[in-house]
Design a protein around this motif. Structure first.
Motif, PDB file in Angstrom:
ATOM      1  N   ALA A 182       2.515  42.413  31.939  1.00  0.00           N
ATOM      2  CA  ALA A 182       3.512  42.132  31.167  1.00  0.00           C
ATOM      3  C   ALA A 182       4.333  43.496  30.535  1.00  0.00           C
ATOM      4  CB  ALA A 182       2.870  41.793  30.043  1.00  0.00           C
ATOM      5  N   VAL A 183       2.999  44.707  30.595  1.00  0.00           N
ATOM      6  CA  VAL A 183       3.199  45.686  30.214  1.00  0.00           C
ATOM      7  C   VAL A 183       4.366  46.763  31.319  1.00  0.00           C
ATOM      8  CG1 VAL A 183       2.738  48.324  30.012  1.00  0.00           C
ATOM      9  CG2 VAL A 183       1.357  46.357  29.387  1.00  0.00           C
ATOM     10  N   THR A 184       4.221  46.213  32.490  1.00  0.00           N
ATOM     11  CA  THR A 184       5.004  46.754  33.485  1.00  0.00           C
ATOM     12  C   THR A 184       5.784  46.328  33.790  1.00  0.00           C
ATOM     13  OG1 THR A 184       2.953  47.167  34.561  1.00  0.00           O
ATOM     14  CG2 THR A 184       4.989  47.061  36.305  1.00  0.00           C
ATOM     15  N   ALA A 185       5.833  45.204  33.658  1.00  0.00           N
ATOM     16  CA  ALA A 185       7.310  44.233  33.124  1.00  0.00           C
ATOM     17  C   ALA A 185       8.484  45.168  32.447  1.00  0.00           C
ATOM     18  CB  ALA A 185       7.589  42.950  33.112  1.00  0.00           C
ATOM     19  N   GLY A 186       8.384  44.776  31.477  1.00  0.00           N
ATOM     20  CA  GLY A 186       8.441  45.637  29.628  1.00  0.00           C
ATOM     21  C   GLY A 186       8.825  47.064  30.970  1.00  0.00           C
ATOM     22  N   PHE A 187       8.322  47.785  31.009  1.00  0.00           N
ATOM     23  CA  PHE A 187       8.537  49.350  31.774  1.00  0.00           C
ATOM     24  C   PHE A 187       9.601  49.306  32.712  1.00  0.00           C
ATOM     25  CE2 PHE A 187       7.989  52.618  34.233  1.00  0.00           C
ATOM     26  CZ  PHE A 187       8.589  53.917  33.628  1.00  0.00           C
ATOM     27  N   LEU A 188       9.954  48.855  33.864  1.00  0.00           N
ATOM     28  CA  LEU A 188      10.686  48.303  34.612  1.00  0.00           C
ATOM     29  C   LEU A 188      11.931  48.097  33.845  1.00  0.00           C
ATOM     30  CD1 LEU A 188       9.110  47.056  37.374  1.00  0.00           C
ATOM     31  CD2 LEU A 188       9.730  49.437  36.958  1.00  0.00           C
TER      32      LEU A 188
END
Length: 739
Positions: free
Chosen positions: A496-502
């Motif tokens: 989820a954090v990676t998706a938010g960053f992307l």
């Protein structure tokens, strides 16, 4: 199927929202498509056993069919009166209000003097002068019908239809108007009297600016709310505070339950009384869809303990959607309902998990635990509501607030306190007006109102606080973010954090690429300000505004903020009209202006002087003709009586801006054949000009008074949106409209 009401209610509301967007004709076609899909999924064993797909497609088919049938049988017949004159008779069924120098009345008609026309429907009647009426007074008068325009959301006519208003009309002032006392006084009559009393109580407690905000947040009465305040709240991402919905209903319910707790009344006895209080609050706020939705959910939650059952928020939400939209399919066109519904759904599904995740990461110091958890609760609520309402915001308001989490953190708790305190004060004011008992409530609610107004004004002024959905990359960003988070949920929450960053990288890339592509383009926007002239010319991140006409500066401010414009290279007033000077001062309070010019006669206007005081360069135009270059755009101004005309040359394209009051005979002869004539003057007054295309900047009511212009290329604003002309470096021109 564990929750059939959830599936049916959600499917029904979402289908109706799509039907409102697509229209009745497309809804009829989609009815057959959904019916075929229902038959196919019901015939297949795998989908029939699951039953979710057949139920969803059948619900969608029913919703499309009811919408199409309701449109043809109920909505479309009154629209045949568009442009007609008639003598009508009916009862005033809402409180009148004044706005932009006119008075407005919602009238339930029972007689229309047009053969074959529908007789019983609601209209919004406007008049120049106030009528001596009270709720449910009978009125007989001559009117001119026209179709609704303005309002909120992606379909103005549908928005007003959600309120039961089928047509607009303006009063023929020169014909006699007969007003008689009410023939009957239904229960809603007393609710209107109570609403009027509470409005008067709030007005007596506080100054106009603070009382206007409290009236909007407590009672949903935004008629006294300045357009600038509404725009500030929308830009800051807290416009939901101005729509009476779940937050307001929960505050009222908690106040009632707290009162019953102090009086030591048991829960089973207090629940029905609290339910009656909530129903009264629904009536006082006008039974608007968002209020009814939250009211039904509150009533179901109060009723659950009486039946020894635990309330299910999702089932309550689905039930509320069904009860609201079954009698009126156009209820789905109410933006307040869609925002309320989607925000509530987001809170139910995501607020708790987000708060727990934040607590797990940030709640590490015992002394600060209550504060940290309180902040995390607000952040969890804000992020959940923002994510769920984002599609509705894009479709309805064509913008996205990037500072909404911060705005909610700073304003949500004070707003709840203000609603509670002002509600108690308003009720006390009904029984003891001008009493010393009102003093503490007036003091606290006034301080909180001032804080909210100042906070919204400050946050709305932050650069890039809101991004316009007119930028095409926003749609791609939204779709990409949905796919990223869907993939993250499928593969595991750790992504989820990676998706938010992307997602953030995708948004920044879109902003950067849009700026690169727009370099070298000249954009001319004829703003939808009502009857008046205001044109914004932009190139390479710089903007000049010509004219500040219209009822207020709201349209200009909204456009500039939506385009992330924080400063103006120049502001040029075209007339000596007082309203234009007032609008210029309002604009200057929110944007820095380098160069200011106005007709010489405006130098004696206090508002024009206020605008000039903060500008780097000021020019009171006395010369009959002036010429200058601005970023390879030639700008010429000419005095034409009390007003000034402006000719703009972009490459080989000539645009003539002609404000009301300008004398065509005084124009230079070379100006009389422009490519585009942009004006707020009737065509009869510009007959000496020979434009290729005319853009009329008028509201719909004034446009309806004009005779058809056969054989001429004519565009108009008329409440339908801004007209945009964009010239590219390769000498191609695009003309379009932005809502």
């Amino acid at each position: 199927m564990r929750r059939p009401l959830v599936l049916v209610g959600f499917s029904y509301l979402l289908t109706l929202a799509a039907a409102v967007y697509l229209g009745a004709e497309n809804s009829y076609l989609l009815f057959w498509c959904c019916l075929a899909l229902f038959a196919a999924t019901a015939a297949m064993k795998k989908t029939r056993i699951v039953s979710v797909f057949p139920a969803a497609f059948f619900t969608a088919a029913v919703a499309f069919a009811l919408f199409a049938g309701y449109s043809r049988a109920v909505v479309e017949p009154p629209r045949s009166l568009d442009g007609a004159d008639a003598t009508v008779e009916g009862a005033v069924c809402e409180l009148p209000y004044s706005q932009n120098g006119r008075w407005y009345y919602v009238v339930s008609l029972d007689s229309v003097s047009v053969s074959g026309a529908p007789q019983r429907f609601k209209i919004r009647l406007s008049s120049q002068n106030e009528l001596n009426v009270e709720p449910y007074s009978r009125i007989r008068c001559g009117v001119h019908f026209f179709r609704p325009q303005g309002g909120e959301g992606y379909s103005s006519e549908s928005y007003y239809e959600s309120r039961g208003i089928r047509m607009f009309a303006y009063l023929y002032e020169y014909e006699p108007v007969t007003v008689s006392p009410p023939e009957s006084k239904p229960p809603y009559y007393y609710a209107l009297l109570l609403r009027r009393g509470m409005i008067s109580s709030v007005d007596s407690m506080l100054p106009a600016e603070e009382s206007g905000l409290i009236r909007g947040m407590l009672l949903g009465d935004k008629t006294a709310l300045p357009a600038e305040t509404t725009e500030n709240f929308r830009t800051a991402g807290v416009s939901h505070l101005l729509s009476v919905s779940g937050l307001h209903m929960a505050t009222v319910a908690q106040l009632l339950l707290l009162l019953f707790g102090v009086l030591r009344i048991r829960k089973k006895k207090s629940a029905p009384i609290a339910g009656a209080g909530i129903f009264c609050f629904m009536a006082v706020t006008g039974f608007v869809p968002s209020v009814v939705r939250s009211g039904i959910m509150c009533l179901l939650c109060l009723a659950a303990p009486l039946a020894s059952r635990r309330a299910d928020p999702l089932n309550s939400l689905g039930t509320a959607a069904l009860l609201l939209c079954l009698p009126n399919p156009y209820a789905a066109a109410d933006v307040g309902l869609l925002l309320s519904f989607s925000a509530t759904l987001g809170l139910i599904l995501f607020a708790g998990p987000i708060q727990r995740r934040l607590n797990a990461r940030l709640d590490r110091f015992r002394p600060f635990r209550p504060i940290v958890r309180g902040v995390n609760g607000i952040l969890g609520t804000s992020f959940a509501a923002i994510a769920a309402t984002l599609p509705v915001m894009l479709l309805s308001f064509k913008s996205v607030s990037l500072i909404a989490p911060l705005s909610n953190l700073l304003m949500l708790v004070p707003a709840s306190l203000m609603i509670a305190v002002s509600a108690v004060g308003a009720v006390i004011g009904l029984f003891a007006p001008q009493s010393f008992l009102l003093l503490p409530f007036a003091l606290v609610s006034g301080i909180l109102a001032k804080y909210l107004l100042a906070c919204a004004h400050f946050l709305a002024g932050i650069p890039c606080a809101s991004v316009s959905a007119a930028y095409g990359y926003l749609t791609l960003w939204l779709a990409g973010s949905v796919l990223l988070f869907a993939f993250a949920l499928y593969r595991g929450r750790k992504l989820a954090v990676t998706a938010g960053f992307l997602s953030a990288v995708l948004l920044l890339t879109g902003i950067a690429s849009d700026k690169a592509v727009s370099q070298g383009r000249t954009r001319i926007a004829v703003l939808d300000v009502g009857t008046g002239l205001s044109v914004a010319v932009s190139k390479n991140g710089h903007t000049e505004v010509f004219g500040c006409g219209g009822y207020n500066s709201n349209a200009v401010t909204g456009y500039l903020r939506g385009r992330n414009i924080g400063a103006l290279d120049g502001l040029c007033l075209l007339t000596q009209n007082r309203d234009e000077a007032v609008n210029s001062a309002e604009l200057h309070r929110q944007f820095s202006i380098d160069d200011f010019s106005a007709p010489a006669g405006s130098r004696y206007d206090g508002f024009a002087l206020e605008t000039a005081a903060g500008c780097k360069s000021v020019s009171w135009q006395e010369n009959p003709l002036s010429d200058r270059m601005w970023r390879n755009v030639e700008i010429q101004e000419a005095g034409c009586g009390a007003s000034r005309a402006v000719r703009i040359r972009v490459q080989n394209l000539y645009l003539l801006l002609l404000p009301v009051g300008a004398e065509v005979s005084l124009l230079p002869q070379s100006w009389c054949s422009p490519d585009f004539l942009i004006t707020d003057m009737p065509p009869a007054e510009t007959s000496g000009l020979r434009p290729t295309c005319t853009v009329l900047s008028m509201d719909l009511q004034d446009l309806c008074k004009l005779s058809p212009q056969g054989g001429k290329h004519t565009l108009w604003t008329g409440g339908f949106g801004t007209i945009v002309l964009e010239s590219k470096e390769d000498r191609t021109l695009t003309v379009g409209r932005e809502p």
